[in-house]
Design a protein around this motif. Structure first.
Motif, mmCIF file in Angstrom:
data_model
loop_
_atom_site.group_PDB
_atom_site.id
_atom_site.type_symbol
_atom_site.label_atom_id
_atom_site.label_comp_id
_atom_site.label_asym_id
_atom_site.label_seq_id
_atom_site.Cartn_x
_atom_site.Cartn_y
_atom_site.Cartn_z
ATOM 1 N N SER A 1 9.389 1.677 3.707
ATOM 2 C CA SER A 1 10.052 2.724 3.166
ATOM 3 C C SER A 1 9.517 4.242 3.443
ATOM 4 O O SER A 1 10.053 5.152 2.871
ATOM 5 N N GLY A 2 8.383 4.156 4.113
ATOM 6 C CA GLY A 2 7.785 5.372 4.391
ATOM 7 C C GLY A 2 6.663 5.840 3.441
ATOM 8 O O GLY A 2 6.247 7.000 3.620
ATOM 9 N N ARG A 3 6.234 5.163 2.677
ATOM 10 C CA ARG A 3 5.257 5.585 1.705
ATOM 11 C C ARG A 3 3.849 5.416 2.264
ATOM 12 O O ARG A 3 3.540 4.221 2.861
ATOM 13 N N PRO A 4 3.054 6.479 2.398
ATOM 14 C CA PRO A 4 1.778 6.360 3.052
ATOM 15 C C PRO A 4 0.658 6.154 2.190
ATOM 16 O O PRO A 4 0.697 6.219 1.015
ATOM 17 N N ASN A 5 -0.568 5.749 2.862
ATOM 18 C CA ASN A 5 -1.663 5.378 2.159
ATOM 19 C C ASN A 5 -2.867 5.874 2.947
ATOM 20 O O ASN A 5 -2.691 5.523 4.189
ATOM 21 N N TYR A 6 -3.700 6.462 2.448
ATOM 22 C CA TYR A 6 -4.995 6.769 3.361
ATOM 23 C C TYR A 6 -6.207 6.450 2.813
ATOM 24 O O TYR A 6 -6.497 6.615 1.294
ATOM 25 N N ILE A 7 -7.427 6.436 3.502
ATOM 26 C CA ILE A 7 -8.547 6.294 3.022
ATOM 27 C C ILE A 7 -9.111 7.555 2.522
ATOM 28 O O ILE A 7 -8.617 8.644 2.970
ATOM 29 N N ASP A 8 -9.952 7.666 1.769
ATOM 30 C CA ASP A 8 -10.624 9.078 1.013
ATOM 31 C C ASP A 8 -10.672 9.843 2.025
ATOM 32 O O ASP A 8 -10.658 11.224 1.962
ATOM 33 N N ASP A 9 -11.405 9.611 3.079
ATOM 34 C CA ASP A 9 -12.217 10.551 3.913
ATOM 35 C C ASP A 9 -11.009 11.263 4.771
ATOM 36 O O ASP A 9 -11.452 12.316 5.431
ATOM 37 N N VAL A 10 -10.049 10.842 4.945
ATOM 38 C CA VAL A 10 -8.876 11.451 5.619
ATOM 39 C C VAL A 10 -7.760 12.095 4.621
ATOM 40 O O VAL A 10 -6.919 12.896 5.361
ATOM 41 N N LYS A 11 -7.792 11.623 3.505
ATOM 42 C CA LYS A 11 -6.667 12.013 2.698
ATOM 43 C C LYS A 11 -6.732 13.488 2.507
ATOM 44 O O LYS A 11 -7.891 14.304 2.655
ATOM 45 N N ASP A 12 -5.403 14.421 2.696
ATOM 46 C CA ASP A 12 -5.394 15.780 2.766
ATOM 47 C C ASP A 12 -5.587 16.387 4.209
ATOM 48 O O ASP A 12 -5.659 17.607 4.321
ATOM 49 N N ARG A 13 -6.228 15.642 5.194
ATOM 50 C CA ARG A 13 -6.351 15.913 6.480
ATOM 51 C C ARG A 13 -5.505 15.499 7.435
ATOM 52 O O ARG A 13 -4.888 15.988 8.471
ATOM 53 N N PHE A 14 -5.115 14.035 7.470
ATOM 54 C CA PHE A 14 -4.330 13.310 8.233
ATOM 55 C C PHE A 14 -2.926 13.137 7.516
ATOM 56 O O PHE A 14 -2.672 12.906 6.241
ATOM 57 N N ILE A 15 -2.044 12.800 8.336
ATOM 58 C CA ILE A 15 -0.601 12.540 8.036
ATOM 59 C C ILE A 15 -0.074 11.642 8.948
ATOM 60 O O ILE A 15 -0.102 11.774 10.023
ATOM 61 N N LYS B 1 4.779 -2.881 7.714
ATOM 62 C CA LYS B 1 3.974 -1.909 7.365
ATOM 63 C C LYS B 1 3.185 -1.673 8.748
ATOM 64 O O LYS B 1 2.706 -2.506 9.252
ATOM 65 N N MET B 2 3.006 -0.228 9.136
ATOM 66 C CA MET B 2 2.280 0.092 10.297
ATOM 67 C C MET B 2 0.934 0.756 9.636
ATOM 68 O O MET B 2 0.997 1.565 8.782
ATOM 69 N N ALA B 3 0.168 0.708 10.623
ATOM 70 C CA ALA B 3 -1.138 1.370 10.339
ATOM 71 C C ALA B 3 -1.836 1.877 11.614
ATOM 72 O O ALA B 3 -1.840 1.270 12.658
ATOM 73 N N TRP B 4 -2.639 2.949 11.281
ATOM 74 C CA TRP B 4 -3.775 3.359 12.090
ATOM 75 C C TRP B 4 -5.163 2.881 11.733
ATOM 76 O O TRP B 4 -5.425 2.922 10.582
ATOM 77 N N TYR B 5 -6.027 2.462 12.882
ATOM 78 C CA TYR B 5 -7.332 2.242 12.645
ATOM 79 C C TYR B 5 -7.993 2.810 13.712
ATOM 80 O O TYR B 5 -7.760 3.472 14.521
ATOM 81 N N ARG B 6 -9.433 2.770 13.296
ATOM 82 C CA ARG B 6 -10.327 3.416 14.264
ATOM 83 C C ARG B 6 -11.591 2.548 14.699
ATOM 84 O O ARG B 6 -12.070 1.734 13.611
ATOM 85 N N GLN B 7 -12.162 2.870 15.657
ATOM 86 C CA GLN B 7 -13.371 2.338 16.016
ATOM 87 C C GLN B 7 -14.341 2.817 16.704
ATOM 88 O O GLN B 7 -13.946 3.450 17.652
ATOM 89 N N SER B 8 -15.582 2.847 16.151
ATOM 90 C CA SER B 8 -16.687 3.659 16.921
ATOM 91 C C SER B 8 -17.373 2.549 17.823
ATOM 92 O O SER B 8 -17.423 1.275 17.179
#
Length: 114
Positions: free
Chosen positions: A54-68, A33-40
């Motif tokens: 398998s290619g199934r994505p998961n997003y935090i609510d803040d970026v859902k519908d904006r990030f792929i 499983k691979m992931a993107w993180y961010r840090q301020s």
């Protein structure tokens, strides 16, 4: 030894688009499983999106519908296509896997201007 190299960050106006890439050197990624993180500055790493083998994505609510998030196992590379960027998205973005103890890369900085 595995090295993670993120790229694609830059300066973009609010509402704009960026595509981040993360190349994994020294290992295949097909079983992880691979992931993107961010840090301020001064903050902890925040998980933004993940994609399972398998290619199934998961997003935090803040970026859902904006990030792929996507992956290319042949290239050992993952991507984050970011649309409708907001000021709150401004951070340094990193990739990694929760399935192994890989050292963090340098990240790629995303700056969003108003």
């Amino acid at each position: 030894q595995v090295h993670l190299v993120e790229s694609g960050g830059g300066i973009v106006q609010s509402g704009g688009t960026l595509r981040l890439s993360c190349k994994v050197w020294g290992s295949g990624i097909d079983i992880y499983k691979m992931a993107w993180y961010r840090q301020s500055p001064g903050e902890l790493y925040e998980l933004v999106a993940s994609i399972d083998p398998s290619g199934r994505p998961n997003y935090i609510d803040d970026v859902k519908d904006r990030f792929i998030i996507s992956r290319d196992n042949y290239k050992s590379t993952i991507y984050l296509h970011m649309n409708s960027l907001k000021l709150d998205d401004m951070a340094t973005y990193f990739c990694n896997t929760p399935d192994a103890s890989w050292a963090w890369g340098r990240g790629t900085r995303v700056i969003v201007s108003s």
